[in-house]
Write an enzyme that holds these catalytic residues in place. Sequence first.
Site, PDB file in Angstrom:
ATOM      1  N   THR A   1       0.953  -1.180  -0.087  1.00  0.00           N
ATOM      2  CA  THR A   1       0.173   0.057   0.038  1.00  0.00           C
ATOM      3  C   THR A   1       0.916   1.140  -0.014  1.00  0.00           C
ATOM      4  O   THR A   1       2.203   1.186   0.386  1.00  0.00           O
ATOM      5  CB  THR A   1      -1.086  -0.022   1.206  1.00  0.00           C
ATOM      6  OG1 THR A   1      -2.114   0.838   0.901  1.00  0.00           O
ATOM      7  CG2 THR A   1      -0.211   0.402   2.299  1.00  0.00           C
TER       8      THR A   1
ATOM      9  N   CYS B   1      -2.928   8.620   6.156  1.00  0.00           N
ATOM     10  CA  CYS B   1      -3.511   7.201   6.494  1.00  0.00           C
ATOM     11  C   CYS B   1      -2.387   6.461   7.334  1.00  0.00           C
ATOM     12  O   CYS B   1      -1.214   6.632   7.273  1.00  0.00           O
ATOM     13  CB  CYS B   1      -4.085   6.287   5.370  1.00  0.00           C
ATOM     14  SG  CYS B   1      -5.440   7.154   4.529  1.00  0.00           S
TER      15      CYS B   1
ATOM     16  N   HIS C   1      -5.891  -0.520   5.824  1.00  0.00           N
ATOM     17  CA  HIS C   1      -5.459   0.933   5.472  1.00  0.00           C
ATOM     18  C   HIS C   1      -6.485   1.747   5.873  1.00  0.00           C
ATOM     19  O   HIS C   1      -7.634   1.858   5.215  1.00  0.00           O
ATOM     20  CB  HIS C   1      -5.166   0.927   3.966  1.00  0.00           C
ATOM     21  CG  HIS C   1      -4.890   2.260   3.449  1.00  0.00           C
ATOM     22  ND1 HIS C   1      -4.013   2.118   2.329  1.00  0.00           N
ATOM     23  CD2 HIS C   1      -5.000   3.484   3.854  1.00  0.00           C
ATOM     24  CE1 HIS C   1      -3.576   3.584   2.183  1.00  0.00           C
ATOM     25  NE2 HIS C   1      -4.466   4.330   2.742  1.00  0.00           N
TER      26      HIS C   1
END
Length: 200
Positions: free
Chosen positions: A42, A47, A64
């Site tokens: 990711t 985040c 996430h």
Amino acid sequence: MSVEPKEQFAKNVYYDRTFSCEAAKILPGEFYYTGQDMLIVTVLGSCVSACIRDRVTGLGGMNHFMLPDGGDMSNPVSASMRYGNYAMEVLINELLKAGARRENLEAKVFGGGAVLRGFKAINVGERNAAFVLNYLRAEKMRIVAEDLNDIYPRKVYFFPRTGKVLVKKLMQAHNETLVQREQDYASRLKAPVGGEIDLF
């Protein structure tokens, strides 16, 4: 009015030529877990992702999330992977259902960078980082590595079978795609989030 799914298992699974293995790419609000010898990847700005694995079996996964706490978990708007408390609960529960043992779980956590100019007032990256550490401590889960806060986005490669994580900090000049993705995701969160907080 349609309600977004409570959880989103990542659908973007591909063959990664760099690491010569199957890989799953997760976006904001998604998660993925596996017992296979593969990669989960990711890209994080403000985040946060938690990489959680059973250190005995190698079963592991990654989430996430964009916001720390959604409040009332019985509310379908709050029960969403956009919120850290739900994202953590879903990933841990799915790992346990798949055969992981709670006493063998360990975590590595990443993200929380100050990359969204409009989010500085609410310190969303710092809040996400503080949330994930507090959540894992409350769950008495061992945190074996962390790379949180700072100003840079990160690309995270997690190999659940071995527990290995590679983190690449992305230069500020090249993170416009990430910033746009997080802003787009924030704008899709139609319902009020976090009480007094206004994302728009």
